[in-house]
Design a protein around this motif. Sequence first.
Motif, PDB file in Angstrom:
ATOM      1  N   LEU A 160      21.031  72.108  41.196  1.00 17.34           N
ATOM      2  CA  LEU A 160      21.151  73.244  42.102  1.00 17.34           C
ATOM      3  C   LEU A 160      20.098  73.132  43.193  1.00 17.34           C
ATOM      4  O   LEU A 160      18.984  72.673  42.939  1.00 17.34           O
ATOM      5  CB  LEU A 160      20.912  74.540  41.338  1.00 17.34           C
ATOM      6  CG  LEU A 160      21.982  75.052  40.388  1.00 17.34           C
ATOM      7  CD1 LEU A 160      21.383  76.077  39.453  1.00 17.34           C
ATOM      8  CD2 LEU A 160      23.120  75.654  41.172  1.00 17.34           C
ATOM      9  N   VAL A 214      14.827  88.541  34.382  1.00 14.25           N
ATOM     10  CA  VAL A 214      13.904  87.774  33.536  1.00 14.25           C
ATOM     11  C   VAL A 214      13.586  86.425  34.160  1.00 14.25           C
ATOM     12  O   VAL A 214      14.361  85.853  34.897  1.00 14.25           O
ATOM     13  CB  VAL A 214      14.494  87.537  32.135  1.00 14.25           C
ATOM     14  CG1 VAL A 214      14.619  88.828  31.364  1.00 14.25           C
ATOM     15  CG2 VAL A 214      15.831  86.833  32.206  1.00 14.25           C
ATOM     16  N   GLU A 217      12.430  78.558  29.433  1.00 10.89           N
ATOM     17  CA  GLU A 217      13.380  77.458  29.485  1.00 10.89           C
ATOM     18  C   GLU A 217      13.717  77.097  30.923  1.00 10.89           C
ATOM     19  O   GLU A 217      13.770  77.942  31.811  1.00 10.89           O
ATOM     20  CB  GLU A 217      14.653  77.807  28.703  1.00 10.89           C
ATOM     21  CG  GLU A 217      15.433  78.972  29.273  1.00 10.89           C
ATOM     22  CD  GLU A 217      16.521  79.458  28.298  1.00 10.89           C
ATOM     23  OE1 GLU A 217      17.677  79.309  28.643  1.00 10.89           O
ATOM     24  OE2 GLU A 217      16.191  79.953  27.205  1.00 10.89           O
ATOM     25  N   PRO A 271      16.080  75.744  34.050  1.00  8.20           N
ATOM     26  CA  PRO A 271      17.495  75.936  34.358  1.00  8.20           C
ATOM     27  C   PRO A 271      18.318  74.755  33.839  1.00  8.20           C
ATOM     28  O   PRO A 271      17.859  73.616  33.880  1.00  8.20           O
ATOM     29  CB  PRO A 271      17.527  76.006  35.885  1.00  8.20           C
ATOM     30  CG  PRO A 271      16.213  75.548  36.354  1.00  8.20           C
ATOM     31  CD  PRO A 271      15.237  75.745  35.253  1.00  8.20           C
ATOM     32  N   ALA A 272      19.527  75.037  33.335  1.00  2.00           N
ATOM     33  CA  ALA A 272      20.322  73.989  32.692  1.00  2.00           C
ATOM     34  C   ALA A 272      20.700  72.895  33.674  1.00  2.00           C
ATOM     35  O   ALA A 272      20.692  71.725  33.341  1.00  2.00           O
ATOM     36  CB  ALA A 272      21.581  74.611  32.083  1.00  2.00           C
ATOM     37  N   SER A 273      21.033  73.277  34.893  1.00  2.00           N
ATOM     38  CA  SER A 273      21.372  72.269  35.896  1.00  2.00           C
ATOM     39  C   SER A 273      20.258  72.181  36.920  1.00  2.00           C
ATOM     40  O   SER A 273      19.953  73.148  37.600  1.00  2.00           O
ATOM     41  CB  SER A 273      22.666  72.623  36.606  1.00  2.00           C
ATOM     42  OG  SER A 273      22.837  71.770  37.716  1.00  2.00           O
ATOM     43  N   LEU A 291      12.347  82.977  32.271  1.00  2.00           N
ATOM     44  CA  LEU A 291      12.126  82.479  30.921  1.00  2.00           C
ATOM     45  C   LEU A 291      11.343  81.168  30.939  1.00  2.00           C
ATOM     46  O   LEU A 291      11.182  80.542  31.994  1.00  2.00           O
ATOM     47  CB  LEU A 291      13.479  82.260  30.233  1.00  2.00           C
ATOM     48  CG  LEU A 291      14.394  83.490  30.233  1.00  2.00           C
ATOM     49  CD1 LEU A 291      15.809  83.112  29.879  1.00  2.00           C
ATOM     50  CD2 LEU A 291      13.869  84.517  29.245  1.00  2.00           C
ATOM     51  N   LEU A 302      22.052  82.886  42.972  1.00  2.00           N
ATOM     52  CA  LEU A 302      22.629  83.290  41.692  1.00  2.00           C
ATOM     53  C   LEU A 302      22.061  84.635  41.231  1.00  2.00           C
ATOM     54  O   LEU A 302      22.701  85.357  40.478  1.00  2.00           O
ATOM     55  CB  LEU A 302      22.349  82.226  40.625  1.00  2.00           C
ATOM     56  CG  LEU A 302      23.318  81.050  40.608  1.00  2.00           C
ATOM     57  CD1 LEU A 302      22.881  80.008  39.612  1.00  2.00           C
ATOM     58  CD2 LEU A 302      24.730  81.521  40.275  1.00  2.00           C
ATOM     59  N   TYR A 311      19.849  83.026  30.910  1.00  2.00           N
ATOM     60  CA  TYR A 311      19.866  83.509  32.280  1.00  2.00           C
ATOM     61  C   TYR A 311      21.224  84.123  32.618  1.00  2.00           C
ATOM     62  O   TYR A 311      21.306  85.158  33.272  1.00  2.00           O
ATOM     63  CB  TYR A 311      19.542  82.378  33.253  1.00  2.00           C
ATOM     64  CG  TYR A 311      18.069  82.127  33.426  1.00  2.00           C
ATOM     65  CD1 TYR A 311      17.252  83.101  33.978  1.00  2.00           C
ATOM     66  CD2 TYR A 311      17.495  80.927  33.051  1.00  2.00           C
ATOM     67  CE1 TYR A 311      15.892  82.890  34.147  1.00  2.00           C
ATOM     68  CE2 TYR A 311      16.133  80.698  33.215  1.00  2.00           C
ATOM     69  CZ  TYR A 311      15.333  81.675  33.771  1.00  2.00           C
ATOM     70  OH  TYR A 311      14.006  81.459  33.930  1.00  2.00           O
ATOM     71  N   PHE A 355      26.325  79.963  34.220  1.00  2.00           N
ATOM     72  CA  PHE A 355      26.002  79.053  33.124  1.00  2.00           C
ATOM     73  C   PHE A 355      25.148  77.876  33.592  1.00  2.00           C
ATOM     74  O   PHE A 355      24.506  77.209  32.776  1.00  2.00           O
ATOM     75  CB  PHE A 355      27.280  78.526  32.460  1.00  2.00           C
ATOM     76  CG  PHE A 355      27.838  79.458  31.426  1.00  2.00           C
ATOM     77  CD1 PHE A 355      27.026  79.936  30.408  1.00  2.00           C
ATOM     78  CD2 PHE A 355      29.161  79.851  31.451  1.00  2.00           C
ATOM     79  CE1 PHE A 355      27.529  80.805  29.454  1.00  2.00           C
ATOM     80  CE2 PHE A 355      29.668  80.720  30.498  1.00  2.00           C
ATOM     81  CZ  PHE A 355      28.849  81.196  29.493  1.00  2.00           C
ATOM     82  N   LEU A 356      25.138  77.600  34.894  1.00  2.00           N
ATOM     83  CA  LEU A 356      24.319  76.508  35.415  1.00  2.00           C
ATOM     84  C   LEU A 356      22.843  76.766  35.169  1.00  2.00           C
ATOM     85  O   LEU A 356      22.033  75.850  35.152  1.00  2.00           O
ATOM     86  CB  LEU A 356      24.557  76.331  36.919  1.00  2.00           C
ATOM     87  CG  LEU A 356      25.948  75.845  37.320  1.00  2.00           C
ATOM     88  CD1 LEU A 356      26.091  75.883  38.822  1.00  2.00           C
ATOM     89  CD2 LEU A 356      26.176  74.438  36.800  1.00  2.00           C
ATOM     90  N   LEU A 357      22.483  78.035  34.990  1.00  2.00           N
ATOM     91  CA  LEU A 357      21.079  78.370  34.742  1.00  2.00           C
ATOM     92  C   LEU A 357      20.750  78.319  33.252  1.00  2.00           C
ATOM     93  O   LEU A 357      19.592  78.338  32.873  1.00  2.00           O
ATOM     94  CB  LEU A 357      20.769  79.782  35.260  1.00  2.00           C
ATOM     95  CG  LEU A 357      20.707  79.969  36.765  1.00  2.00           C
ATOM     96  CD1 LEU A 357      20.468  81.429  37.089  1.00  2.00           C
ATOM     97  CD2 LEU A 357      19.621  79.112  37.356  1.00  2.00           C
ATOM     98  N   GLY A 358      21.756  78.279  32.405  1.00  2.00           N
ATOM     99  CA  GLY A 358      21.530  78.371  30.966  1.00  2.00           C
ATOM    100  C   GLY A 358      22.082  79.690  30.467  1.00  2.00           C
ATOM    101  O   GLY A 358      22.307  80.618  31.242  1.00  2.00           O
TER     102      GLY A 358
END
Lengths: 343, 259
Positions: free
Chosen positions: B97, B86, B90, B92-94, B88, B105, A233, A227-230
Amino acid sequence: MLASRTYRLSFVLLVLALLCSLLLNISSGSVSIPFSDVLSLLGGTTPEIASWGYIVWEYRVPKAFTSIFVGAGLSLSGLLMQTLFRNPLAGPFVLGISSGASLGAALLLMGTSLLAGYTAFGFLGDVTLAIAASIGSFLVLLVVMVVAQRVKDTMALLIIGLMFGSITSAIVSVLAYFSSAENLQRFIFWSFGSVGNLSINQLLLLGGIVLLGVLLSITSIKSLNAFLLGEHYAQSLGVSLKKSRLIIIIATGVLAGGITAFAGPIAFVGLAVPHLTRQIFDTMEHKVLIPAVMLYGAILMLLCDTLAQLPNSASVLPINAITSLVGAPVVIWLLVRKRKMMF
Amino acid sequence: MAKTEKNILSIANLSIGYGNKSVANNIDFDLEAGMLCGVVGINGIGKSTLLRTLGRFQPKLGGAISLNGQSLEKYGSNALSKVLSVVLTEQPASKNLTVQELIALGRQPYTNWLGTLTQTDKQQIEASLDAFLLNELRNSKCHELSDGQLQRVLVARAMAQDTSLILLDEPTTHLDLYHKVQILKMLQRLAHERQKTILFTTHEIDLAIQLCDRILILDGKEHPFGDPCELIEQKHFDRLFPSEMVQFDAKTGSFKVSK
């Protein structure tokens, strides 16, 4: 994920710090008991003064363990929420989860007495309180989650969380207005937060709840990392979004709800501890972070409780006030220092 | 087009879109192992929708998608993550890292329930770090990286996932010319040296013509697909944009502003 270095030393130091704060917490309190006597008491010897044994074993030790469970569990729920919502400001208090638990508890403590004169408060009552608070927090969490699906903007999500908090506290106010003085008092004391006065049975139940939350979190380590990637992902890495999201939500709801039921709404621990932990553990790997935030949270809660106890005086400050006094400046300090909060 | 054993990706009569609204119909193409394929077309024609459909982020409206000889829908989510990765648009949310953590990952589909890395996993991660020149950046946090570096990290993560097909949505946006060429050349090497099939959407038509083995033009009607030189000869690029604004120069393989 690849931990670029191991954190064995940090963990050893944290465990030592935990033991020190545990001893500090147990040896301080309204009745002054010399430190050496506390140590020998814990070692199993009979004390000079008989009441000391009772104070330490029946009051201070359960209270210390409650603090450990509360601190560890709340910090873990904060970590889970920050990862799940991809938001550094997420925490059980900010997103209205604690308010949801309050609502559940308020409905039970004040609402049911209005309807049926419900007064049975034995062990069953504790279980009911825990369930009511968990359901309350769980429901708010679900609503926030649904909104989070639609609103991608994290700022909007936080504002919505705050609004939910306002709505629930408004309902609580209405309930309080119509409630009897006795029930109202019980609710008010509950809302101050307290880690004392838990019976062994209650403590075991709390421990069980925290254990359940921890186990659920451990099974989610891999998806939490993804989930750290979104979410997209994570999905492309083979994570089943619906399932893992649900497990994380249940873990958060059980932790935040169950703890809030027994200890009252305790602010800032869930939000601040994950950030404090990342000052030492410079990694995003949840395998490292989960035990680290739990240790950190337990230490912080023990210290806050020691402060709340006001050494050698009979007064006990509300624990909620202490955690806010400690937690809020920490969050401000982190924001000012780093300019940008990251998770 | 004939379905051969060598095809990694086979698309037949595919319709894509959202709900009842179709964006593009009758898309047909096949890709073999080791092919680099660019998808070009004007804004809103369905490039990203095609990629999202192929990545199974949204359902197709009709037609067939077959990956490694098996229908895309039939893959379980973990099985799919071992054959399709993939990159994307977007972020990465964090961004906390590190480069190495993010690339690691990519090994998630292969690791145990705790995500423990085996020797093979570590070798893959090292290979990806090497291939995208990220060795010196391995311990940098993602928020410290430039756009070009972060893009390389994201592609390296996809490479670490070790799938036969890699989909990339506009990997060259926000990059300057040098870094655009750099990332595309790295993709070309990844395709040719490691026999990966790579499909990416792009607005860099002139670069795609020079570097890709195949190009798919989404034009809303025929969706021509083929070798870039053949597509130039068949004057497919000439019709891509309204000619009063830009014209295609077949000699240089690039577009000129109409005077």
